[in-house]
Design a protein around this motif. Structure first.
Motif, PDB file in Angstrom:
ATOM      1  N   TYR A  57     -86.495   0.856  34.233  1.00 53.63           N
ATOM      2  CA  TYR A  57     -87.814   0.325  34.582  1.00 53.63           C
ATOM      3  C   TYR A  57     -87.700  -1.110  35.089  1.00 53.63           C
ATOM      4  N   ALA A  58     -86.922  -1.919  34.382  1.00 54.76           N
ATOM      5  CA  ALA A  58     -86.730  -3.316  34.793  1.00 54.76           C
ATOM      6  C   ALA A  58     -86.032  -3.395  36.153  1.00 54.76           C
ATOM      7  N   LEU A  59     -85.019  -2.570  36.354  1.00 49.99           N
ATOM      8  CA  LEU A  59     -84.315  -2.564  37.640  1.00 49.99           C
ATOM      9  C   LEU A  59     -85.226  -2.078  38.769  1.00 49.99           C
ATOM     10  N   SER A  60     -86.119  -1.145  38.446  1.00 49.28           N
ATOM     11  CA  SER A  60     -87.057  -0.677  39.474  1.00 49.28           C
ATOM     12  C   SER A  60     -87.987  -1.808  39.902  1.00 49.28           C
ATOM     13  N   MET A  61     -88.370  -2.656  38.955  1.00 50.94           N
ATOM     14  CA  MET A  61     -89.219  -3.805  39.294  1.00 50.94           C
ATOM     15  C   MET A  61     -88.469  -4.788  40.192  1.00 50.94           C
ATOM     16  N   LEU A  62     -87.197  -4.995  39.908  1.00 57.42           N
ATOM     17  CA  LEU A  62     -86.385  -5.872  40.752  1.00 57.42           C
ATOM     18  C   LEU A  62     -86.292  -5.309  42.172  1.00 57.42           C
ATOM     19  N   CYS A  63     -86.016  -4.023  42.279  1.00 60.54           N
ATOM     20  CA  CYS A  63     -85.968  -3.383  43.603  1.00 60.54           C
ATOM     21  C   CYS A  63     -87.316  -3.494  44.305  1.00 60.54           C
ATOM     22  N   TRP A  64     -88.392  -3.327  43.540  1.00 58.41           N
ATOM     23  CA  TRP A  64     -89.725  -3.389  44.124  1.00 58.41           C
ATOM     24  C   TRP A  64     -90.013  -4.784  44.681  1.00 58.41           C
ATOM     25  N   LEU A  65     -89.633  -5.807  43.930  1.00 56.80           N
ATOM     26  CA  LEU A  65     -89.840  -7.174  44.417  1.00 56.80           C
ATOM     27  C   LEU A  65     -89.043  -7.426  45.693  1.00 56.80           C
ATOM     28  N   LEU A  66     -87.820  -6.917  45.738  1.00 58.18           N
ATOM     29  CA  LEU A  66     -87.005  -7.064  46.945  1.00 58.18           C
ATOM     30  C   LEU A  66     -87.605  -6.284  48.114  1.00 58.18           C
ATOM     31  N   ALA A  67     -88.181  -5.126  47.823  1.00 53.48           N
ATOM     32  CA  ALA A  67     -88.835  -4.340  48.875  1.00 53.48           C
ATOM     33  C   ALA A  67     -90.062  -5.073  49.406  1.00 53.48           C
ATOM     34  N   LEU A  68     -90.851  -5.645  48.500  1.00 50.94           N
ATOM     35  CA  LEU A  68     -92.056  -6.357  48.929  1.00 50.94           C
ATOM     36  C   LEU A  68     -91.728  -7.571  49.791  1.00 50.94           C
ATOM     37  N   LYS A  69     -90.592  -8.165  49.540  1.00 49.25           N
ATOM     38  CA  LYS A  69     -90.160  -9.314  50.341  1.00 49.25           C
ATOM     39  C   LYS A  69     -89.877  -8.892  51.783  1.00 49.25           C
ATOM     40  N   ARG A  70     -89.461  -7.634  51.970  1.00 49.26           N
ATOM     41  CA  ARG A  70     -88.977  -7.186  53.275  1.00 49.26           C
ATOM     42  C   ARG A  70     -89.910  -6.227  54.017  1.00 49.26           C
ATOM     43  N   LEU A  71     -90.876  -5.642  53.320  1.00 52.67           N
ATOM     44  CA  LEU A  71     -91.751  -4.647  53.948  1.00 52.67           C
ATOM     45  C   LEU A  71     -93.210  -5.081  53.865  1.00 52.67           C
ATOM     46  N   PRO A  72     -94.007  -4.681  54.842  1.00 58.05           N
ATOM     47  CA  PRO A  72     -95.450  -4.886  54.694  1.00 58.05           C
ATOM     48  C   PRO A  72     -95.956  -4.038  53.521  1.00 58.05           C
ATOM     49  N   LEU A  73     -96.907  -4.556  52.792  1.00 54.20           N
ATOM     50  CA  LEU A  73     -97.442  -3.847  51.630  1.00 54.20           C
ATOM     51  C   LEU A  73     -98.031  -2.496  52.033  1.00 54.20           C
ATOM     52  N   SER A  74     -98.626  -2.434  53.213  1.00 49.83           N
ATOM     53  CA  SER A  74     -99.224  -1.178  53.671  1.00 49.83           C
ATOM     54  C   SER A  74     -98.175  -0.094  53.906  1.00 49.83           C
ATOM     55  N   ARG A  75     -96.938  -0.480  54.070  1.00 49.30           N
ATOM     56  CA  ARG A  75     -95.860   0.497  54.242  1.00 49.30           C
ATOM     57  C   ARG A  75     -95.146   0.776  52.922  1.00 49.30           C
ATOM     58  N   ALA A  76     -95.006  -0.246  52.090  1.00 47.36           N
ATOM     59  CA  ALA A  76     -94.264  -0.093  50.840  1.00 47.36           C
ATOM     60  C   ALA A  76     -95.070   0.650  49.774  1.00 47.36           C
ATOM     61  N   TYR A  77     -96.319   0.271  49.597  1.00 48.66           N
ATOM     62  CA  TYR A  77     -97.093   0.785  48.467  1.00 48.66           C
ATOM     63  C   TYR A  77     -97.260   2.305  48.474  1.00 48.66           C
ATOM     64  N   PRO A  78     -97.534   2.929  49.611  1.00 49.63           N
ATOM     65  CA  PRO A  78     -97.666   4.393  49.585  1.00 49.63           C
ATOM     66  C   PRO A  78     -96.404   5.114  49.112  1.00 49.63           C
ATOM     67  N   LEU A  79     -95.253   4.488  49.277  1.00 51.47           N
ATOM     68  CA  LEU A  79     -94.009   5.131  48.844  1.00 51.47           C
ATOM     69  C   LEU A  79     -93.960   5.340  47.335  1.00 51.47           C
ATOM     70  N   LEU A  80     -94.721   4.541  46.598  1.00 49.31           N
ATOM     71  CA  LEU A  80     -94.746   4.718  45.142  1.00 49.31           C
ATOM     72  C   LEU A  80     -95.262   6.096  44.744  1.00 49.31           C
ATOM     73  N   SER A  81     -96.078   6.698  45.602  1.00 48.35           N
ATOM     74  CA  SER A  81     -96.599   8.027  45.272  1.00 48.35           C
ATOM     75  C   SER A  81     -95.488   9.070  45.193  1.00 48.35           C
ATOM     76  N   LEU A  82     -94.349   8.774  45.792  1.00 47.67           N
ATOM     77  CA  LEU A  82     -93.212   9.695  45.685  1.00 47.67           C
ATOM     78  C   LEU A  82     -92.752   9.852  44.239  1.00 47.67           C
ATOM     79  N   SER A  83     -92.958   8.821  43.434  1.00 46.36           N
ATOM     80  CA  SER A  83     -92.529   8.918  42.038  1.00 46.36           C
ATOM     81  C   SER A  83     -93.317   9.998  41.296  1.00 46.36           C
ATOM     82  N   TYR A  84     -94.595  10.186  41.636  1.00 46.20           N
ATOM     83  CA  TYR A  84     -95.368  11.263  41.017  1.00 46.20           C
ATOM     84  C   TYR A  84     -94.714  12.612  41.292  1.00 46.20           C
ATOM     85  N   LEU A  85     -94.293  12.793  42.532  1.00 46.50           N
ATOM     86  CA  LEU A  85     -93.658  14.062  42.901  1.00 46.50           C
ATOM     87  C   LEU A  85     -92.320  14.242  42.197  1.00 46.50           C
ATOM     88  N   LEU A  86     -91.500  13.197  42.217  1.00 48.96           N
ATOM     89  CA  LEU A  86     -90.180  13.293  41.592  1.00 48.96           C
ATOM     90  C   LEU A  86     -90.280  13.573  40.097  1.00 48.96           C
TER      91      LEU A  86
END
Length: 127
Positions: A57-86
């Motif tokens: 969980y902690a490592l996922s937050m680190l990855c998420w912060l790094l993703a937010l630094k590099r991606l627009p939020l409108s592109r990054a945030y919808p990807l979180l819905s993949l976790s529901y499927l997985l």
């Protein structure tokens, strides 16, 4: 690179949820905190799963912060819905998580995928 961090976050948070769920099934109820804490030394595998889930969980937050630094939020945030499927698919497949297949959940998963495609699909270029 931002997309890789976002997907890494999704995989890690999904693994964390599965590990935490399995650990909490195995361990005594956390509402009885003294028994829960004393049981951590008595159940090494569920305890390891609990702490590994927290680490993921902690490592996922680190990855998420790094993703937010590099991606627009409108592109990054919808990807979180993949976790529901997985998590749903893995919980159906993995023994011990006691998930039951339901057609309504499959329909919901289809709606999530459809929504993700609608949000993330590149727009057609206009002339």
């Amino acid at each position: 690179m931002g997309l890789l961090f976002a997907l890494g976050s999704v995989v890690l948070v999904s693994a964390a949820q599965l590990l935490l769920k399995w650990a909490m099934i195995q361990l005594p109820d956390i509402s009885q905190l003294p028994q829960f804490l004393s049981s951590l030394s008595q159940f090494p595998l569920p305890t390891a799963a609990l702490f590994l889930g927290l680490l993921a969980y902690a490592l996922s937050m680190l990855c998420w912060l790094l993703a937010l630094k590099r991606l627009p939020l409108s592109r990054a945030y919808p990807l979180l819905s993949l976790s529901y499927l997985l998590v749903w698919l893995a919980a159906l497949w993995l023994p011990g998580l006691n998930e039951v297949f339901r057609w309504g959940k499959l329909a919901g998963a289809g709606l999530i995928v459809s929504g993700l495609l609608l949000i993330c699909w590149p727009a057609a270029k206009t002339r």
